[in-house]
Design an enzyme around this catalytic site. Structure first.
Site, PDB file in Angstrom:
ATOM      1  CG  ASP A 135       0.942  -3.834 -17.506  1.00  0.00           C
ATOM      2  OD1 ASP A 135      -0.128  -4.200 -16.996  1.00  0.00           O
ATOM      3  OD2 ASP A 135       2.026  -4.432 -17.312  1.00  0.00           O
ATOM      4  NE  ARG A 156      -3.538  -3.811 -13.465  1.00  0.00           N
ATOM      5  CZ  ARG A 156      -2.604  -4.313 -14.280  1.00  0.00           C
ATOM      6  NH1 ARG A 156      -1.664  -3.531 -14.790  1.00  0.00           N
ATOM      7  NH2 ARG A 156      -2.611  -5.588 -14.601  1.00  0.00           N
TER       8      ARG A 156
HETATM    9  C1  LIG Z   1      -1.694  -5.013  -9.920  1.00  0.00           C
HETATM   10  C2  LIG Z   1      -0.950  -3.745 -10.191  1.00  0.00           C
HETATM   11  C3  LIG Z   1      -0.674  -3.379 -11.494  1.00  0.00           C
HETATM   12  C4  LIG Z   1      -0.040  -2.176 -11.759  1.00  0.00           C
HETATM   13  N1  LIG Z   1       0.125  -1.773 -13.072  1.00  0.00           N
HETATM   14  C5  LIG Z   1       0.655  -0.562 -13.318  1.00  0.00           C
HETATM   15  C6  LIG Z   1       0.689  -0.033 -14.643  1.00  0.00           C
HETATM   16  O1  LIG Z   1       0.228  -0.649 -15.602  1.00  0.00           O
HETATM   17  N2  LIG Z   1       1.256   1.192 -14.812  1.00  0.00           N
HETATM   18  C7  LIG Z   1       1.771   1.928 -13.777  1.00  0.00           C
HETATM   19  O2  LIG Z   1       2.255   3.049 -13.994  1.00  0.00           O
HETATM   20  N3  LIG Z   1       1.755   1.436 -12.515  1.00  0.00           N
HETATM   21  C8  LIG Z   1       1.216   0.229 -12.276  1.00  0.00           C
HETATM   22  N4  LIG Z   1       1.168  -0.236 -10.982  1.00  0.00           N
HETATM   23  C9  LIG Z   1       1.963   0.429  -9.933  1.00  0.00           C
HETATM   24  C10 LIG Z   1       1.192   1.528  -9.249  1.00  0.00           C
HETATM   25  O3  LIG Z   1       1.009   2.596 -10.146  1.00  0.00           O
HETATM   26  C11 LIG Z   1       1.938   2.029  -8.022  1.00  0.00           C
HETATM   27  O4  LIG Z   1       3.158   2.490  -8.405  1.00  0.00           O
HETATM   28  C12 LIG Z   1       2.132   0.988  -6.949  1.00  0.00           C
HETATM   29  O5  LIG Z   1       1.012   0.163  -6.832  1.00  0.00           O
HETATM   30  C13 LIG Z   1       2.352   1.654  -5.598  1.00  0.00           C
HETATM   31  O6  LIG Z   1       1.268   2.471  -5.282  1.00  0.00           O
HETATM   32  P1  LIG Z   1       0.261   2.151  -4.088  1.00  0.00           P
HETATM   33  O7  LIG Z   1      -1.101   2.530  -4.533  1.00  0.00           O
HETATM   34  O8  LIG Z   1       0.426   0.759  -3.641  1.00  0.00           O
HETATM   35  O9  LIG Z   1       0.663   3.207  -2.980  1.00  0.00           O
HETATM   36  P2  LIG Z   1       2.031   3.486  -2.204  1.00  0.00           P
HETATM   37  O10 LIG Z   1       1.768   4.692  -1.399  1.00  0.00           O
HETATM   38  O11 LIG Z   1       3.197   3.480  -3.129  1.00  0.00           O
HETATM   39  O12 LIG Z   1       2.167   2.210  -1.281  1.00  0.00           O
HETATM   40  C14 LIG Z   1       1.303   1.990  -0.190  1.00  0.00           C
HETATM   41  C15 LIG Z   1       2.008   1.052   0.778  1.00  0.00           C
HETATM   42  O13 LIG Z   1       2.204  -0.226   0.155  1.00  0.00           O
HETATM   43  C16 LIG Z   1       3.464  -0.770   0.518  1.00  0.00           C
HETATM   44  N5  LIG Z   1       4.300  -0.879  -0.678  1.00  0.00           N
HETATM   45  C17 LIG Z   1       4.057  -0.341  -1.908  1.00  0.00           C
HETATM   46  N6  LIG Z   1       5.008  -0.726  -2.781  1.00  0.00           N
HETATM   47  C18 LIG Z   1       5.864  -1.492  -2.093  1.00  0.00           C
HETATM   48  C19 LIG Z   1       7.037  -2.203  -2.473  1.00  0.00           C
HETATM   49  N7  LIG Z   1       7.499  -2.191  -3.716  1.00  0.00           N
HETATM   50  N8  LIG Z   1       7.654  -2.926  -1.525  1.00  0.00           N
HETATM   51  C20 LIG Z   1       7.179  -2.992  -0.269  1.00  0.00           C
HETATM   52  N9  LIG Z   1       6.067  -2.336   0.148  1.00  0.00           N
HETATM   53  C21 LIG Z   1       5.425  -1.606  -0.760  1.00  0.00           C
HETATM   54  C22 LIG Z   1       4.052   0.172   1.527  1.00  0.00           C
HETATM   55  O14 LIG Z   1       3.635  -0.246   2.797  1.00  0.00           O
HETATM   56  C23 LIG Z   1       3.424   1.493   1.174  1.00  0.00           C
HETATM   57  O15 LIG Z   1       3.398   2.386   2.242  1.00  0.00           O
HETATM   58  C24 LIG Z   1       0.446  -1.386 -10.685  1.00  0.00           C
HETATM   59  C25 LIG Z   1       0.175  -1.758  -9.381  1.00  0.00           C
HETATM   60  C26 LIG Z   1      -0.541  -2.894  -9.115  1.00  0.00           C
HETATM   61  C27 LIG Z   1      -0.873  -3.229  -7.710  1.00  0.00           C
END
Ligand SMILES: Cc1cc2nc3c(=O)[nH]c(=O)nc-3n(C[C@H](O)[C@H](O)[C@H](O)COP(=O)(O)OP(=O)(O)OC[C@H]3O[C@@H](n4cnc5c(N)ncnc54)[C@H](O)[C@@H]3O)c2cc1C
Length: 307
Positions: free
Chosen positions: A125, A176
């Site tokens: 990560d 990722r």
């Molecule tokens: C498999 C995976 C691994 C990850 N690993 C890392 C990492 O190593 N380092 C790092 O910094 N970040 C990591 N992340 C987190 C990532 O950086 C984002 O913070 C997170 O995925 C939210 O961004 P988004 O692209 O979904 O967009 P967003 O704009 O945040 O979300 C899009 C939509 O998804 C839904 N949504 C998102 N989050 C939530 C929630 N918690 N509860 C309910 N609905 C929600 C909502 O409908 C929102 O409008 C990871 C994410 C995933 C999916």
């Protein structure tokens, strides 16, 4: 995110832990490896792959870091015994990055070698920007030792990410790609929603052009569509990329992706140290105010739902 939700996000650290725990239950598989296995089995039944994460970024001693390392060994054993379709994700601070670099490197290498013996894979990560250089350097060192069953994470909010893709290109890294979740200053990270999206698309395009296997980690509908478009344009077949989502976030959308024959991997965290991870997930939940209100109301009205 609505104004009230944004205000609540700022006060989240003051919300009592038991409330945080209750409203974040859906993001965490439980405290024990058996809890995580139950969740992974169910996901596998739905044709979703998993990546299991032992929560541990809140550790403060090398002994705790060693303990997390042993926990991962147990996870590999259990994945093999139960024939689960899951790899693992590790946070280097949980393996002691900030406490003892040597210990962290040694443990990471041991885990990657053990995973290789079992035909498994370790995703490292990416944490806040104070860890980026060291994480990428450790990744390079392992790859240069001939270990190929390890992947890294790049964050689209970081301005440096296209340069990192360029400098990692000799390794054809398994990446990722996600937006990034830590609070970072404007000099190093885009703050604007659309700029982060643009950097995500630019980075995904560059990674595909370089031949990387990419985990497209997002729940953002616009980015999912852009991901599908780039997969088509680069002629990627289903075994050459995957979508990734977090446990408890948009599971129905995940099912649709699987039904359309995309590979999908769900991030399944478990363990005692659930607090920091839970706070991050709640910060991103666009309906956070509603959850807190419902929980508080539920406790004020103990007769509801037979409680
Ligand atoms: C498999 C995976 C691994 C990850 N690993 C890392 C990492 O190593 N380092 C790092 O910094 N970040 C990591 N992340 C987190 C990532 O950086 C984002 O913070 C997170 O995925 C939210 O961004 P988004 O692209 O979904 O967009 P967003 O704009 O945040 O979300 C899009 C939509 O998804 C839904 N949504 C998102 N989050 C939530 C929630 N918690 N509860 C309910 N609905 C929600 C909502 O409908 C929102 O409008 C990871 C994410 C995933 C999916």
């Amino acid at each position: 995110m609505a104004l009230l939700d944004r205000a609540i996000v700022r006060t989240l650290p003051a919300v009592p832990k038991p409330i945080v725990r209750r409203i974040s239950e859906r993001y965490i598989a439980g405290t024990q490896v058996e809890d995580a296995c139950r969740v992974v089995k169910e996901l596998n039944r739905e044709r979703k792959m998993a990546t299991m994460d032992v929560l541990g970024e809140e550790i403060t001693t090398p002994e705790e870091a060693r303990h997390i390392g042993y926990e991962y060994e147990n996870v590999f054993r259990t994945i093999a015994e139960q024939d689960l379709d899951s790899n693992v994700s590790v946070k280097l601070t949980g393996l002691g990055l900030k406490l003892d670099h040597g210990l962290c490197r040694e443990t990471l290498e041991r885990l990657v070698r053990q995973a290789a013996e079992r035909g498994n894979f370790v995703r490292v990560d990416m944490e806040d920007s104070s860890c980026t250089d060291e994480t990428l350097q450790l990744y390079r060192e392992l790859r240069e030792e001939g270990l190929d069953n390890v992947g890294v994470v790049l964050q689209a909010y970081l301005r440096r990410t296209p340069d990192d893709i360029e400098s990692l290109s000799d390794l054809t890294p398994n990446v990722r790609l996600c937006k990034g979740i830590y609070v970072e200053p404007e000099e190093i990270a885009f703050q604007d929603f659309d700029e982060v999206r643009e950097n995500f698309v630019r980075s995904l395009d560059a990674l595909f052009r370089g031949g990387s296997y990419v985990g497209i980690a997002t729940h953002d509908e616009w980015l999912i569509e852009e991901g599908r478009r780039l997969v088509r344009e680069h002629g990627r077949s289903p075994g050459e990329y995957e979508f990734q989502m977090l446990l408890g976030v948009r599971p129905e959308r995940g099912t649709q992706l699987v039904d359309e024959s995309h590979r999908l991997r769900i991030y399944v965290p478990f363990g005692d140290q659930w607090y920091a991870y839970s706070l991050r997930r709640l910060q991103e939940n666009p309906k956070i105010a509603g959850y807190i209100a419902a929980d508080t109301l539920g406790r004020l009205l103990p007769g509801r739902n037979g409680r």
